[in-house]
Design a protein around this motif. Structure first.
Motif, PDB file in Angstrom:
ATOM      1  N   THR A  27      11.094  -4.183   1.627  1.00 29.86           N
ATOM      2  CA  THR A  27      10.523  -4.208   2.968  1.00 29.86           C
ATOM      3  C   THR A  27      10.134  -5.648   3.302  1.00 29.86           C
ATOM      4  O   THR A  27      10.315  -6.558   2.491  1.00 29.86           O
ATOM      5  CB  THR A  27       9.268  -3.317   3.053  1.00 29.86           C
ATOM      6  N   SER A  28       9.536  -5.837   4.472  1.00 31.88           N
ATOM      7  CA  SER A  28       9.079  -7.172   4.862  1.00 31.88           C
ATOM      8  C   SER A  28       7.733  -7.520   4.244  1.00 31.88           C
ATOM      9  O   SER A  28       7.258  -8.647   4.405  1.00 31.88           O
ATOM     10  CB  SER A  28       8.964  -7.253   6.388  1.00 31.88           C
ATOM     11  N   GLY A  29       7.119  -6.584   3.555  1.00 29.49           N
ATOM     12  CA  GLY A  29       5.818  -6.810   2.930  1.00 29.49           C
ATOM     13  C   GLY A  29       5.129  -5.497   2.667  1.00 29.49           C
ATOM     14  O   GLY A  29       5.683  -4.410   2.926  1.00 29.49           O
ATOM     15  N   ALA A  30       3.901  -5.559   2.163  1.00 31.94           N
ATOM     16  CA  ALA A  30       3.177  -4.338   1.823  1.00 31.94           C
ATOM     17  C   ALA A  30       2.774  -3.541   3.050  1.00 31.94           C
ATOM     18  O   ALA A  30       2.722  -2.311   3.004  1.00 31.94           O
ATOM     19  CB  ALA A  30       1.946  -4.674   0.992  1.00 31.94           C
ATOM     20  N   THR A  31       2.469  -4.217   4.160  1.00 30.62           N
ATOM     21  CA  THR A  31       2.086  -3.474   5.362  1.00 30.62           C
ATOM     22  C   THR A  31       3.200  -2.555   5.820  1.00 30.62           C
ATOM     23  O   THR A  31       2.974  -1.376   6.137  1.00 30.62           O
ATOM     24  CB  THR A  31       1.695  -4.448   6.499  1.00 30.62           C
ATOM     25  N   GLU A  32       4.434  -3.063   5.826  1.00 32.73           N
ATOM     26  CA  GLU A  32       5.560  -2.198   6.194  1.00 32.73           C
ATOM     27  C   GLU A  32       5.766  -1.105   5.155  1.00 32.73           C
ATOM     28  O   GLU A  32       6.053   0.047   5.497  1.00 32.73           O
ATOM     29  CB  GLU A  32       6.841  -3.017   6.344  1.00 32.73           C
ATOM     30  N   ALA A  33       5.615  -1.448   3.871  1.00 34.17           N
ATOM     31  CA  ALA A  33       5.766  -0.448   2.814  1.00 34.17           C
ATOM     32  C   ALA A  33       4.760   0.687   2.979  1.00 34.17           C
ATOM     33  O   ALA A  33       5.093   1.871   2.819  1.00 34.17           O
ATOM     34  CB  ALA A  33       5.606  -1.114   1.447  1.00 34.17           C
ATOM     35  N   ILE A  34       3.516   0.340   3.307  1.00 35.66           N
ATOM     36  CA  ILE A  34       2.465   1.342   3.497  1.00 35.66           C
ATOM     37  C   ILE A  34       2.766   2.209   4.711  1.00 35.66           C
ATOM     38  O   ILE A  34       2.587   3.435   4.688  1.00 35.66           O
ATOM     39  CB  ILE A  34       1.099   0.638   3.611  1.00 35.66           C
ATOM     40  N   ASN A  35       3.227   1.575   5.790  1.00 37.93           N
ATOM     41  CA  ASN A  35       3.604   2.351   6.973  1.00 37.93           C
ATOM     42  C   ASN A  35       4.739   3.320   6.667  1.00 37.93           C
ATOM     43  O   ASN A  35       4.714   4.477   7.104  1.00 37.93           O
ATOM     44  CB  ASN A  35       4.001   1.411   8.115  1.00 37.93           C
ATOM     45  N   LEU A  36       5.729   2.853   5.921  1.00 34.96           N
ATOM     46  CA  LEU A  36       6.843   3.724   5.550  1.00 34.96           C
ATOM     47  C   LEU A  36       6.348   4.898   4.715  1.00 34.96           C
ATOM     48  O   LEU A  36       6.767   6.047   4.919  1.00 34.96           O
ATOM     49  CB  LEU A  36       7.894   2.926   4.780  1.00 34.96           C
ATOM     50  N   ALA A  37       5.439   4.631   3.787  1.00 33.71           N
ATOM     51  CA  ALA A  37       4.923   5.694   2.920  1.00 33.71           C
ATOM     52  C   ALA A  37       4.114   6.729   3.704  1.00 33.71           C
ATOM     53  O   ALA A  37       4.319   7.943   3.553  1.00 33.71           O
ATOM     54  CB  ALA A  37       4.058   5.086   1.823  1.00 33.71           C
ATOM     55  N   ILE A  38       3.191   6.265   4.542  1.00 36.62           N
ATOM     56  CA  ILE A  38       2.301   7.186   5.254  1.00 36.62           C
ATOM     57  C   ILE A  38       3.045   7.914   6.370  1.00 36.62           C
ATOM     58  O   ILE A  38       2.929   9.143   6.516  1.00 36.62           O
ATOM     59  CB  ILE A  38       1.077   6.435   5.814  1.00 36.62           C
ATOM     60  N   ARG A  39       3.824   7.179   7.142  1.00 33.86           N
ATOM     61  CA  ARG A  39       4.533   7.803   8.272  1.00 33.86           C
ATOM     62  C   ARG A  39       5.773   8.569   7.813  1.00 33.86           C
ATOM     63  O   ARG A  39       6.138   9.580   8.408  1.00 33.86           O
ATOM     64  CB  ARG A  39       4.933   6.733   9.283  1.00 33.86           C
ATOM     65  N   GLY A  40       6.412   8.077   6.767  1.00 34.00           N
ATOM     66  CA  GLY A  40       7.655   8.693   6.339  1.00 34.00           C
ATOM     67  C   GLY A  40       7.496   9.881   5.419  1.00 34.00           C
ATOM     68  O   GLY A  40       8.471  10.589   5.136  1.00 34.00           O
ATOM     69  N   SER A  41       6.285  10.113   4.925  1.00 33.23           N
ATOM     70  CA  SER A  41       6.074  11.213   3.971  1.00 33.23           C
ATOM     71  C   SER A  41       5.673  12.517   4.640  1.00 33.23           C
ATOM     72  O   SER A  41       5.409  13.511   3.956  1.00 33.23           O
ATOM     73  CB  SER A  41       5.008  10.821   2.941  1.00 33.23           C
ATOM     74  N   GLY A  42       5.610  12.542   5.965  1.00 31.80           N
ATOM     75  CA  GLY A  42       5.333  13.796   6.658  1.00 31.80           C
ATOM     76  C   GLY A  42       4.328  13.649   7.775  1.00 31.80           C
ATOM     77  O   GLY A  42       3.739  12.580   7.977  1.00 31.80           O
ATOM     78  N   HIS A  43       4.143  14.733   8.515  1.00 35.17           N
ATOM     79  CA  HIS A  43       3.203  14.760   9.632  1.00 35.17           C
ATOM     80  C   HIS A  43       2.336  16.013   9.493  1.00 35.17           C
ATOM     81  O   HIS A  43       2.651  16.940   8.760  1.00 35.17           O
ATOM     82  CB  HIS A  43       3.946  14.776  10.968  1.00 35.17           C
TER      83      HIS A  43
END
Length: 358
Positions: free
Chosen positions: A69-85
């Motif tokens: 990713t471009s950094g940890a902020t993007e990684a965290i967004n991918l994890a939280i948003r991409g793991s479900g709603h």
């Protein structure tokens, strides 16, 4: 100048810089190829990316995928948003803003309490609909090490996933099990602008950043072979230097504690990464102190929140008053810090602090 702000960023390792240079060739060179192109230059660049992926994965649990990713902020967004709603995201009260703000944006957020020593212990309940638990491994402001294995176990017992922000842990201590782990290269002597999300085998994420789906079909965008090669080289060096770096940092910690023995430490002195020394002194005007110590690079708190004027949410979460939080400083040191740096910085900072009391 003396640099004591290792939690904000670390100096680029010469080995990482050297690894990057081959992939920054201009006209006439062969290292500027797109790693997603099918021709020879593209395949060569892709090989460099895959080598770095292996180097980064070597310091992470087995049985997972490294997504750049471009950094940890993007990684965290991918994890939280991409793991479900839906459901609740449970977060420790001392998480980085990238976790707190992203979890808050997703809907229901539950905050886990943190003790005075900076520990987020597992003897607290999770909401019945918790889908994701976020507890960082090493806090970026006070350096306390969290019981991540216990939190991973508790998340599983509650049928929830577990995300570990290991930005301050990776390359320094063993990164323990989780469902997802976020890291950032510039926190372990790699370049800025690149990070990764480790995802355990069998866990499928939804695409958050749409486009070409270059990274595992869930993260789109052309990868930078130069940045990734630098990250891989920094990871390899961290792996090779783990014991040496740890011993060096223990010496720095002991010297710093001795030189600042009249200051109060924020958070546990034992359950913490000893490259982080967060201190307070009653009545200290931190803004004036930093102005009087211009040649010492240190922090009044998290670099991401500096300048806001608000007391640190981490120091408030461990029970400090506004006045105590605002009279605190953070010293961060590591691989390229010398004992002489600690001595000179301590002499300057202590003299400036004592002058305020006159």
């Amino acid at each position: 100048m003396i640099y004591l702000d290792y939690q904000a960023t670390t100096p680029l390792a010469p080995e990482a810089r050297d690894a990057m240079m081959a992939w920054l060739d201009g006209p006439g060179g062969t290292g500027f190829g797109n790693p997603h192109s099918p021709h020879r230059m593209g395949r060569t660049a892709k090989a460099a990316v895959e080598l770095a992926r292996e180097q980064v994965a070597a310091l992470l649990p087995a049985g997972g995928t490294v997504i750049f990713t471009s950094g940890a902020t993007e990684a965290i967004n991918l994890a939280i948003r991409g793991s479900g709603h839906g459901g609740t995201v449970s977060v420790s009260a001392i998480e980085h803003a990238a976790v707190l703000d992203t979890a808050g944006d997703m809907g229901k957020t539950h905050y886990l309490n943190v003790a005075r020593d900076g520990q987020c212990n597992v003897n607290q309940d999770l909401p019945a609909d918790t889908r994701l638990v976020c507890v960082m491994q090493v806090n970026n402001e006070i350096g306390t090490i969290q019981p991540t294995l216990d939190w991973h176990r508790k998340a599983k017992e509650n049928n929830a996933l577990y995300l570990c922000d290991a930005v301050q842990a990776y390359g320094k201590i063993e990164v323990t099990g989780a469902d997802m782990i976020a890291i950032s290269a510039h926190k372990f002597h790699g370049p800025k602008g690149v990070g990764a999300l480790w995802v355990r085998q069998g866990l499928e994420l939804q695409e958050v950043q749409t486009g070409g789906g270059q990274e595992a079909g869930v993260r789109s965008g052309t990868l930078s072979p130069a940045l990734i090669a630098g990250m891989g080289a920094a990871a390899k060096l961290a792996d090779q230097s783990l014991d040496h770096d740890r011993e060096h940092i223990e010496r720095l910690w002991e010297r710093a504690r001795d030189r600042f023995k009249d200051w109060q430490v924020n958070g546990s002195e034992e359950a913490r990464w000893h490259g982080n020394l967060n201190l307070r002194r009653e009545g200290l005007d931190v803004a004036r102190l930093m102005s009087d110590c211009r040649n010492i690079m240190f922090s009044a708190g998290s670099a991401c929140a500096s300048g806001s004027g608000r007391p640190s949410h981490v120091l408030k979460a461990i029970g400090l008053s506004d006045a105590e939080a605002k009279s605190s400083i953070r010293l961060g040191f590591g691989r390229y810090t010398s004992l002489e740096d600690i001595d000179e910085a301590a002499e300057t900072i202590n003299a400036a602090a004592q002058a305020q009391a006159l």
